[in-house]
Design a protein around this motif. Structure first.
Motif, mmCIF file in Angstrom:
data_model
loop_
_atom_site.group_PDB
_atom_site.id
_atom_site.type_symbol
_atom_site.label_atom_id
_atom_site.label_comp_id
_atom_site.label_asym_id
_atom_site.label_seq_id
_atom_site.Cartn_x
_atom_site.Cartn_y
_atom_site.Cartn_z
ATOM 1 N N THR A 201 -5.330 2.415 0.370
ATOM 2 C CA THR A 201 -5.565 3.755 -0.166
ATOM 3 C C THR A 201 -5.051 3.806 -1.593
ATOM 4 O O THR A 201 -4.334 2.907 -2.036
ATOM 5 C CB THR A 201 -4.834 4.824 0.678
ATOM 6 O OG1 THR A 201 -3.427 4.517 0.704
ATOM 7 C CG2 THR A 201 -5.373 4.886 2.093
ATOM 8 N N GLY A 202 -5.430 4.894 -2.290
ATOM 9 C CA GLY A 202 -4.922 5.095 -3.632
ATOM 10 C C GLY A 202 -5.757 4.392 -4.685
ATOM 11 O O GLY A 202 -6.906 3.988 -4.447
ATOM 12 N N GLY B 18 -1.738 10.084 -6.346
ATOM 13 C CA GLY B 18 -2.452 8.848 -6.637
ATOM 14 C C GLY B 18 -1.601 7.603 -6.581
ATOM 15 O O GLY B 18 -2.141 6.506 -6.427
ATOM 16 N N VAL B 19 -0.259 7.755 -6.720
ATOM 17 C CA VAL B 19 0.586 6.574 -6.776
ATOM 18 C C VAL B 19 1.685 6.622 -5.728
ATOM 19 O O VAL B 19 1.832 5.710 -4.915
ATOM 20 C CB VAL B 19 1.196 6.406 -8.196
ATOM 21 C CG1 VAL B 19 2.122 5.198 -8.232
ATOM 22 C CG2 VAL B 19 0.103 6.260 -9.236
ATOM 23 N N THR B 20 2.480 7.711 -5.754
ATOM 24 C CA THR B 20 3.649 7.768 -4.883
ATOM 25 C C THR B 20 3.266 7.738 -3.405
ATOM 26 O O THR B 20 3.826 6.965 -2.613
ATOM 27 C CB THR B 20 4.474 9.025 -5.195
ATOM 28 O OG1 THR B 20 4.775 9.055 -6.596
ATOM 29 C CG2 THR B 20 5.764 9.025 -4.397
ATOM 30 N N ARG B 21 2.310 8.603 -3.013
ATOM 31 C CA ARG B 21 1.917 8.621 -1.608
ATOM 32 C C ARG B 21 1.315 7.301 -1.151
ATOM 33 O O ARG B 21 1.697 6.771 -0.092
ATOM 34 C CB ARG B 21 0.952 9.780 -1.366
ATOM 35 C CG ARG B 21 1.633 11.142 -1.376
ATOM 36 C CD ARG B 21 0.639 12.246 -1.047
ATOM 37 N NE ARG B 21 1.274 13.555 -1.068
ATOM 38 C CZ ARG B 21 0.627 14.703 -0.877
ATOM 39 N NH1 ARG B 21 -0.691 14.685 -0.653
ATOM 40 N NH2 ARG B 21 1.276 15.852 -0.911
ATOM 41 N N PRO B 22 0.353 6.721 -1.915
ATOM 42 C CA PRO B 22 -0.157 5.408 -1.482
ATOM 43 C C PRO B 22 0.926 4.336 -1.430
ATOM 44 O O PRO B 22 0.942 3.519 -0.510
ATOM 45 C CB PRO B 22 -1.226 5.088 -2.541
ATOM 46 C CG PRO B 22 -1.673 6.406 -3.052
ATOM 47 C CD PRO B 22 -0.458 7.273 -3.026
ATOM 48 N N LEU B 23 1.840 4.353 -2.411
ATOM 49 C CA LEU B 23 2.926 3.382 -2.369
ATOM 50 C C LEU B 23 3.844 3.624 -1.176
ATOM 51 O O LEU B 23 4.311 2.685 -0.527
ATOM 52 C CB LEU B 23 3.732 3.432 -3.663
ATOM 53 C CG LEU B 23 3.121 2.725 -4.875
ATOM 54 C CD1 LEU B 23 4.010 2.897 -6.086
ATOM 55 C CD2 LEU B 23 2.885 1.253 -4.594
ATOM 56 N N GLY B 24 4.132 4.902 -0.896
ATOM 57 C CA GLY B 24 4.946 5.214 0.278
ATOM 58 C C GLY B 24 4.279 4.774 1.568
ATOM 59 O O GLY B 24 4.928 4.237 2.473
ATOM 60 N N ARG C 49 -4.677 -0.475 -3.973
ATOM 61 C CA ARG C 49 -5.563 -0.975 -2.922
ATOM 62 C C ARG C 49 -5.589 -2.507 -2.927
ATOM 63 O O ARG C 49 -5.584 -3.135 -1.857
ATOM 64 C CB ARG C 49 -6.973 -0.430 -3.123
ATOM 65 C CG ARG C 49 -7.112 1.051 -2.804
ATOM 66 C CD ARG C 49 -8.563 1.431 -2.553
ATOM 67 N NE ARG C 49 -9.416 1.089 -3.677
ATOM 68 C CZ ARG C 49 -9.667 1.890 -4.704
ATOM 69 N NH1 ARG C 49 -9.102 3.099 -4.739
ATOM 70 N NH2 ARG C 49 -10.445 1.513 -5.687
ATOM 71 N N ALA C 50 -5.605 -3.092 -4.126
ATOM 72 C CA ALA C 50 -5.576 -4.554 -4.199
ATOM 73 C C ALA C 50 -4.275 -5.099 -3.606
ATOM 74 O O ALA C 50 -4.273 -6.106 -2.882
ATOM 75 C CB ALA C 50 -5.738 -5.010 -5.644
ATOM 76 N N LEU C 51 -3.152 -4.419 -3.922
ATOM 77 C CA LEU C 51 -1.876 -4.845 -3.356
ATOM 78 C C LEU C 51 -1.880 -4.701 -1.837
ATOM 79 O O LEU C 51 -1.384 -5.576 -1.118
ATOM 80 C CB LEU C 51 -0.745 -4.017 -3.967
ATOM 81 C CG LEU C 51 0.685 -4.331 -3.475
ATOM 82 C CD1 LEU C 51 1.043 -5.790 -3.772
ATOM 83 C CD2 LEU C 51 1.685 -3.396 -4.136
ATOM 84 N N ALA C 52 -2.447 -3.609 -1.334
ATOM 85 C CA ALA C 52 -2.527 -3.411 0.120
ATOM 86 C C ALA C 52 -3.391 -4.492 0.761
ATOM 87 O O ALA C 52 -3.077 -4.986 1.857
ATOM 88 C CB ALA C 52 -3.081 -2.025 0.424
ATOM 89 N N LEU C 53 -4.484 -4.855 0.107
ATOM 90 C CA LEU C 53 -5.328 -5.927 0.638
ATOM 91 C C LEU C 53 -4.570 -7.251 0.675
ATOM 92 O O LEU C 53 -4.715 -8.039 1.625
ATOM 93 C CB LEU C 53 -6.594 -6.056 -0.211
ATOM 94 C CG LEU C 53 -7.608 -4.892 -0.092
ATOM 95 C CD1 LEU C 53 -8.753 -5.087 -1.074
ATOM 96 C CD2 LEU C 53 -8.150 -4.797 1.344
ATOM 97 N N ASP C 54 -3.762 -7.499 -0.360
ATOM 98 C CA ASP C 54 -2.948 -8.718 -0.353
ATOM 99 C C ASP C 54 -1.943 -8.701 0.794
ATOM 100 O O ASP C 54 -1.718 -9.729 1.464
ATOM 101 C CB ASP C 54 -2.214 -8.870 -1.685
ATOM 102 C CG ASP C 54 -3.162 -9.154 -2.839
ATOM 103 O OD1 ASP C 54 -4.293 -9.625 -2.567
ATOM 104 O OD2 ASP C 54 -2.793 -8.889 -3.999
ATOM 105 N N VAL C 55 -1.322 -7.533 1.030
ATOM 106 C CA VAL C 55 -0.376 -7.425 2.147
ATOM 107 C C VAL C 55 -1.092 -7.627 3.472
ATOM 108 O O VAL C 55 -0.580 -8.288 4.388
ATOM 109 C CB VAL C 55 0.339 -6.060 2.098
ATOM 110 C CG1 VAL C 55 1.218 -5.873 3.328
ATOM 111 C CG2 VAL C 55 1.203 -5.941 0.844
ATOM 112 N N GLU C 56 -2.286 -7.057 3.598
ATOM 113 C CA GLU C 56 -3.053 -7.236 4.832
ATOM 114 C C GLU C 56 -3.428 -8.707 5.025
ATOM 115 O O GLU C 56 -3.381 -9.234 6.153
ATOM 116 C CB GLU C 56 -4.317 -6.366 4.776
ATOM 117 C CG GLU C 56 -5.269 -6.544 5.945
ATOM 118 C CD GLU C 56 -4.660 -6.144 7.280
ATOM 119 O OE1 GLU C 56 -5.224 -6.523 8.307
ATOM 120 O OE2 GLU C 56 -3.620 -5.462 7.275
#
Length: 586
Positions: A230-231, A203-209, A236-243
């Motif tokens: 993902t995750g 739930g955390v390590t793989r999505p962060l990786g 997911r919010a952090l990934a959306l910010d990166v995107e």
């Protein structure tokens, strides 16, 4: 993810709480059984054994006294009674909650009382000194009664042993159950640790990786790589910010590429403009000046040849034409010099300003002597720049101070320098001349802007504009000190080290403003405006050549050609020559 984590954590904590309560109960039970075994059961067995031993001592003492009649044999009997009472009290205090064992104790004491009343006490109170007849008479009865006492004692021992064995079994079972509960608690904790590890990994390590991989991919320059959220919700919010950041970077890069494309176009236009400017410099240096020299030459030739036929007004008109041609030629030379700053003689090197200033003062020695000027200066440093342009800078500033001197006092000119920063020198050229009003502090650096008429002060208004362009080219700045009174103080900066100047030169080369391949197209004289430049070829040279040739018009035209004017034929009989001169005048 948060909800699942909260539910799982609550369940695990509830299970651990139940197991902890069960483990605590088992531990308390084990402690209670241990206390019962060590403080009740075992001491009861010991007390029962000592009670039985005391009864045996009583029976032996009574029987010995009955046979011998000696009082000494009764001492164990007396001691046995004391021990009997003590151990009986101990057993009763220990067996208060054990009805079967208490019943066996009561039965034993009843049998003891029967034996003592029927056999022991009657014999013990008999007179000493001779065998007691009652002992022989009741020997069989006493034996039977004491056997009954022994049997009751054995039953009490058996009851207490059974109780002890039961307590031991309960204790072993409680210890086993406790061990199982604690083992289960340890297993649950280990399982929870494994589950937490797996949950964190999934739930955390793989999505962060995965997010870190996406970020590294984008950082490596693959801006078309899409970040897939993902995750858990936070990741997911952090990934959306990166995107979102990637989208903005893509937009910014697109704008940058567009800006670079436009900059390339502008650079190409600038290079083309520089090429056209070079062509203009060539034309200004040769083609434009040639008609001017011809106009001036033929006008002066006309004045000399027909002086007796011209009235005063005609001579004045001819003077106006010659003066206009000369001023136009001076303007062309000044404009050509202004356009060459940064394009020609742009090779930077270490320049000793002390030596350069000495040469400048030497070149103006006549003007300095005529004006009675006093010139002082600080020790000047070595700077990085173009020696020719820096010489023009000092020459224009010195000429400007000499030209605009006050009529009331001899000119005093001082050149000072201080380190402004680690990268720059700050210079100041101070004079006691007529000064410049604050409202004109910016205007004087604009090309062809004059504050006085030519009758008052000759010049074209390009000298300070040339100084500003030279200082700007070297990465500095020039301005008038508004706080200075009684004269003018020009303050400008120059780079101290080669790095800043080289960096500026590289930036100018990259932008296409400075062309390393530009060659000097040449011009008559070095322009230094407002009377500071060396004079161009005088227009009167053609007239002088005409006079020395004998006064013939054709010969005079050839003489003008030798001074730079193209042959125009006889001034008297060639109309097209006049037409060309007239066209050049316009």
């Amino acid at each position: 993810m948060r909800r699942r984590l909260a539910v799982g954590t609550s369940g695990a904590l509830a299970l651990l709480l139940v197991l902890s309560v069960a483990g605590g109960w088992e531990f308390a039970r084990s402690t209670r059984l241990t206390d019962s075994l060590s403080r009740t059961d075992t001491p009861a067995l010991v007390a029962a054994a000592q009670l039985e031993e005391a009864l045996v001592s009583q029976e032996t003492a009574v029987r010995g006294y009955g046979l011998t009649g000696q009082r000494s044999f009764l001492q164990p009997y007396t001691d046995g009674l004391v021990t009997q009472r003590r151990e009986t009290a101990v057993l009763r205090s220990l067996l208060t909650d054990d009805t079967p064992a208490s019943g066996e104790l009561d039965a034993l004491l009843a049998q003891v009382e029967t034996w003592q009343s029927r056999f022991a006490r009657p014999i013990a109170v008999a007179p000493q000194g001779a065998p007691v007849a009652l002992a022989a008479q009741r020997a069989d009865e006493g034996k039977r009664e004491f056997d009954t006492v022994r049997a009751a004692g054995d039953r009490l021992q058996q009851a207490l042993t059974t109780r002890r064995d039961k307590s031991r079994a309960d204790l072993r079972r409680a210890d086993t159950e406790r061990d199982w509960i604690f083992g289960f608690i340890a297993a649950v904790i280990a399982l929870l640790a494994v589950l937490v590890f797996v949950a964190l990994r999934r739930g955390v390590t793989r999505p962060l990786g995965r997010l870190a991989y996406d970020v590294r991919t984008i950082a490596d320059g693959r801006f078309d790589h899409v970040v897939t959220p993902t995750g858990p919700s936070d990741i997911r919010a952090l990934a959306l910010d990166v995107e979102y950041m990637r989208d903005r970077m893509v937009e910014a890069l697109a704008l940058r590429d567009l800006a670079h494309a436009r900059l390339d176009e502008q650079t190409a236009d600038l290079r083309r403009s520089n090429a056209e400017l070079e062509q203009f410099a060539y034309v200004a240096s040769h083609d434009l000046q040639e008609p001017l020299r011809k106009v001036a030459s033929f006008c002066q030739l006309l004045e000399r040849r027909y002086a007796d036929q011209l009235d005063e007004r005609a001579v004045q008109y001819i003077g106006f034409a010659v003066d206009g041609a000369n001023r136009m030629q001076t303007l062309i030379n000044d404009l050509l010099a202004f356009s060459r700053v940064g394009r020609v003689h742009a090779e930077t090197a270490e320049v000793d300003l002390e030596e350069l200033f000495a040469r400048t003062v030497e070149s103006h020695s006549l003007a300095i002597a005529d004006a009675g000027a006093e010139i002082t200066h600080d020790p000047l440093p070595v700077v990085h720049g173009d020696a020719t342009q820096l010489g023009m800078l000092l020459q224009n500033l010195l000429s400007n101070a000499l030209k605009f001197r006050s009529p009331d006092r001899p000119p005093r000119i001082d050149v000072s320098v201080v380190p402004r920063s680690e990268d720059e020198w700050e210079f100041a050229v101070t004079d006691n001349g007529i000064g410049i009003a604050p409202e004109f502090a910016e205007r004087v650096f604009v090309i062809f802007q004059r504050l006085h008429t030519r009758d008052d002060y000759p010049g074209n208004g390009i000298g300070l504009a040339l100084c500003k362009k030279i200082v700007d080219f070297h990465g500095g700045a020039i301005a008038i000190d508004p706080e200075h009174e009684q004269g003018t103080r020009f303050v400008f900066t120059l780079p101290r080290s080669a790095s800043s100047a080289d960096q500026l030169e590289a930036e100018l080369l990259d932008a296409g403003v400075l062309d390393a391949g530009v060659l000097d197209v040449g011009s008559p004289g070095v322009a230094s405006s407002d009377g500071a430049s060396s004079d161009p070829v005088p227009a009167g040279a053609a007239g002088a050549a005409g006079d020395s040739a004998g006064g013939d018009g054709t010969t005079a035209a050839r003489a003008a050609d030798s001074g730079g004017a193209r042959g125009a034929g006889d001034a008297e009989g060639v109309p097209d020559g006049d037409a060309r001169a007239e066209g050049a005048e316009r």
